[in-house]
Design an enzyme around this catalytic site. Structure first.
Site, PDB file in Angstrom:
ATOM      1  N   ASP A  31       0.854  -1.186   0.000  1.00  0.00           N
ATOM      2  CA  ASP A  31       0.000   0.000   0.000  1.00  0.00           C
ATOM      3  C   ASP A  31       0.893   1.239   0.000  1.00  0.00           C
ATOM      4  O   ASP A  31       1.876   1.319   0.752  1.00  0.00           O
ATOM      5  CB  ASP A  31      -0.907  -0.018   1.232  1.00  0.00           C
ATOM      6  CG  ASP A  31      -2.050   0.974   1.132  1.00  0.00           C
ATOM      7  OD1 ASP A  31      -3.205   0.525   1.055  1.00  0.00           O
ATOM      8  OD2 ASP A  31      -1.786   2.201   1.121  1.00  0.00           O
ATOM      9  N   ASN A  87     -12.757  -3.379   2.349  1.00  0.00           N
ATOM     10  CA  ASN A  87     -13.789  -2.358   2.310  1.00  0.00           C
ATOM     11  C   ASN A  87     -14.580  -2.624   1.030  1.00  0.00           C
ATOM     12  O   ASN A  87     -14.144  -2.273  -0.070  1.00  0.00           O
ATOM     13  CB  ASN A  87     -13.159  -0.955   2.292  1.00  0.00           C
ATOM     14  CG  ASN A  87     -12.423  -0.636   3.578  1.00  0.00           C
ATOM     15  OD1 ASN A  87     -12.873  -0.995   4.662  1.00  0.00           O
ATOM     16  ND2 ASN A  87     -11.286   0.044   3.473  1.00  0.00           N
ATOM     17  N   GLN A  94     -14.689   1.907   0.787  1.00  0.00           N
ATOM     18  CA  GLN A  94     -13.862   1.575  -0.387  1.00  0.00           C
ATOM     19  C   GLN A  94     -13.640   2.831  -1.222  1.00  0.00           C
ATOM     20  O   GLN A  94     -14.590   3.462  -1.671  1.00  0.00           O
ATOM     21  CB  GLN A  94     -14.546   0.493  -1.240  1.00  0.00           C
ATOM     22  CG  GLN A  94     -13.694   0.059  -2.431  1.00  0.00           C
ATOM     23  CD  GLN A  94     -14.345  -1.054  -3.249  1.00  0.00           C
ATOM     24  OE1 GLN A  94     -15.457  -1.490  -2.949  1.00  0.00           O
ATOM     25  NE2 GLN A  94     -13.662  -1.502  -4.273  1.00  0.00           N
ATOM     26  N   HIS A 100     -10.023  -5.260  -3.486  1.00  0.00           N
ATOM     27  CA  HIS A 100      -8.698  -5.523  -2.908  1.00  0.00           C
ATOM     28  C   HIS A 100      -8.837  -5.937  -1.456  1.00  0.00           C
ATOM     29  O   HIS A 100      -9.694  -5.436  -0.724  1.00  0.00           O
ATOM     30  CB  HIS A 100      -7.777  -4.301  -3.019  1.00  0.00           C
ATOM     31  CG  HIS A 100      -8.393  -3.029  -2.538  1.00  0.00           C
ATOM     32  ND1 HIS A 100      -9.303  -2.296  -3.286  1.00  0.00           N
ATOM     33  CD2 HIS A 100      -8.252  -2.343  -1.381  1.00  0.00           C
ATOM     34  CE1 HIS A 100      -9.673  -1.240  -2.613  1.00  0.00           C
ATOM     35  NE2 HIS A 100      -9.057  -1.239  -1.446  1.00  0.00           N
ATOM     36  N   HIS A 102      -6.994  -5.932   2.118  1.00  0.00           N
ATOM     37  CA  HIS A 102      -5.928  -5.317   2.915  1.00  0.00           C
ATOM     38  C   HIS A 102      -5.349  -6.377   3.859  1.00  0.00           C
ATOM     39  O   HIS A 102      -6.103  -7.024   4.604  1.00  0.00           O
ATOM     40  CB  HIS A 102      -6.485  -4.192   3.792  1.00  0.00           C
ATOM     41  CG  HIS A 102      -6.972  -2.992   3.057  1.00  0.00           C
ATOM     42  ND1 HIS A 102      -6.196  -1.861   2.885  1.00  0.00           N
ATOM     43  CD2 HIS A 102      -8.148  -2.731   2.445  1.00  0.00           C
ATOM     44  CE1 HIS A 102      -6.899  -0.951   2.217  1.00  0.00           C
ATOM     45  NE2 HIS A 102      -8.087  -1.453   1.933  1.00  0.00           N
TER      46      HIS A 102
HETATM   47  P1  5GP Z   1      -9.785   1.366   0.130  1.00  0.00           P
HETATM   48  O1  5GP Z   1     -10.186   2.563   0.930  1.00  0.00           O
HETATM   49  O2  5GP Z   1     -10.286   1.484  -1.299  1.00  0.00           O
HETATM   50  O3  5GP Z   1     -10.141   0.060   0.762  1.00  0.00           O
HETATM   51  O4  5GP Z   1      -8.210   1.369   0.108  1.00  0.00           O
HETATM   52  C1  5GP Z   1      -7.450   1.823  -0.972  1.00  0.00           C
HETATM   53  C2  5GP Z   1      -5.998   1.715  -0.577  1.00  0.00           C
HETATM   54  O5  5GP Z   1      -5.235   1.884  -1.757  1.00  0.00           O
HETATM   55  C3  5GP Z   1      -5.537   2.767   0.413  1.00  0.00           C
HETATM   56  O6  5GP Z   1      -5.007   2.129   1.573  1.00  0.00           O
HETATM   57  C4  5GP Z   1      -4.497   3.574  -0.354  1.00  0.00           C
HETATM   58  O7  5GP Z   1      -3.397   3.946   0.472  1.00  0.00           O
HETATM   59  C5  5GP Z   1      -4.080   2.612  -1.446  1.00  0.00           C
HETATM   60  N1  5GP Z   1      -3.667   3.259  -2.689  1.00  0.00           N
HETATM   61  C6  5GP Z   1      -4.336   4.235  -3.342  1.00  0.00           C
HETATM   62  N2  5GP Z   1      -3.674   4.566  -4.467  1.00  0.00           N
HETATM   63  C7  5GP Z   1      -2.583   3.758  -4.535  1.00  0.00           C
HETATM   64  C8  5GP Z   1      -1.523   3.626  -5.479  1.00  0.00           C
HETATM   65  O8  5GP Z   1      -1.455   4.312  -6.491  1.00  0.00           O
HETATM   66  N3  5GP Z   1      -0.564   2.684  -5.208  1.00  0.00           N
HETATM   67  C9  5GP Z   1      -0.626   1.890  -4.101  1.00  0.00           C
HETATM   68  N4  5GP Z   1       0.367   1.024  -3.931  1.00  0.00           N
HETATM   69  N5  5GP Z   1      -1.599   2.001  -3.182  1.00  0.00           N
HETATM   70  C10 5GP Z   1      -2.582   2.921  -3.403  1.00  0.00           C
END
Ligand code: 5GP
Ligand code: ZN
Length: 140
Positions: A31, A87, A94, A100, A102
């Site tokens: 992440d 999420n 999300q 995805h 975590h």
């Molecule tokens: P969500 O809130 O959708 O469950 O989590 C998205 C996750 O993706 C977040 O923890 C955020 O830090 C990560 N993330 C967002 N953009 C990028 C990216 O461009 N590269 C990587 N490696 N992680 C990302």
């Protein structure tokens, strides 16, 4: 592949990521804004918005990779435990609309909480309400 999806761009190699594992159908990378050292995201390579959109094979590929990586991540960062979660949908937090998982390493002295806090306070459900919900989910 969806052009405006950041995780599809990572799968395509169009934007960089710290990839830690890859199979035919799943990819794992760190992440970019980690909740803890070793915070890893495991995704299907195909664009799927939600867990329910995954095929059975894609679901297995993603969760097999979670299963394989969790101890390796813990060993790499000397973690005591993990929080593993999804999420699944904007109303659950999300932000990236490509499904995805975590894998968040946890430490005995971190200031985080359990996954129980994710949905806010617990509802006060009667036995009848619990029975009705179970029946509705099981279809019986
Ligand atoms: P969500 O809130 O959708 O469950 O989590 C998205 C996750 O993706 C977040 O923890 C955020 O830090 C990560 N993330 C967002 N953009 C990028 C990216 O461009 N590269 C990587 N490696 N992680 C990302
Ligand atoms: Zn995507």
């Amino acid at each position: 592949m969806t052009d405006d999806c950041i995780f599809c761009s990572i799968v395509a190699g169009d934007i960089p990521a710290r990839t830690v594992a890859e199979t035919d159908e799943a990819l794992a990378f760190l992440d970019a804004n980690p909740m803890s050292p070793g915070h890893t995201l495991v995704i299907p390579k195909a664009h799927r918005s939600r867990v329910a959109d995954l095929s059975v094979e894609e679901s297995r590929a993603v969760f097999d990779l979670v299963h394989e990586l969790a101890p390796e991540i813990a060993a790499a960062v000397d973690a005591d435990a993990h929080t593993i979660g999804v999420n699944d949908g904007p109303d659950a937090g999300q932000e990236v609309p490509h499904a995805h998982v975590h894998v968040i390493p946890r430490f005995a002295d971190d200031d985080g909480g359990p996954i129980h806090v994710a949905a806010g306070s617990r509802p006060d459900l009667s036995d009848d309400e619990l029975d009705a919900i179970a029946s509705s989910i099981s279809g019986e």
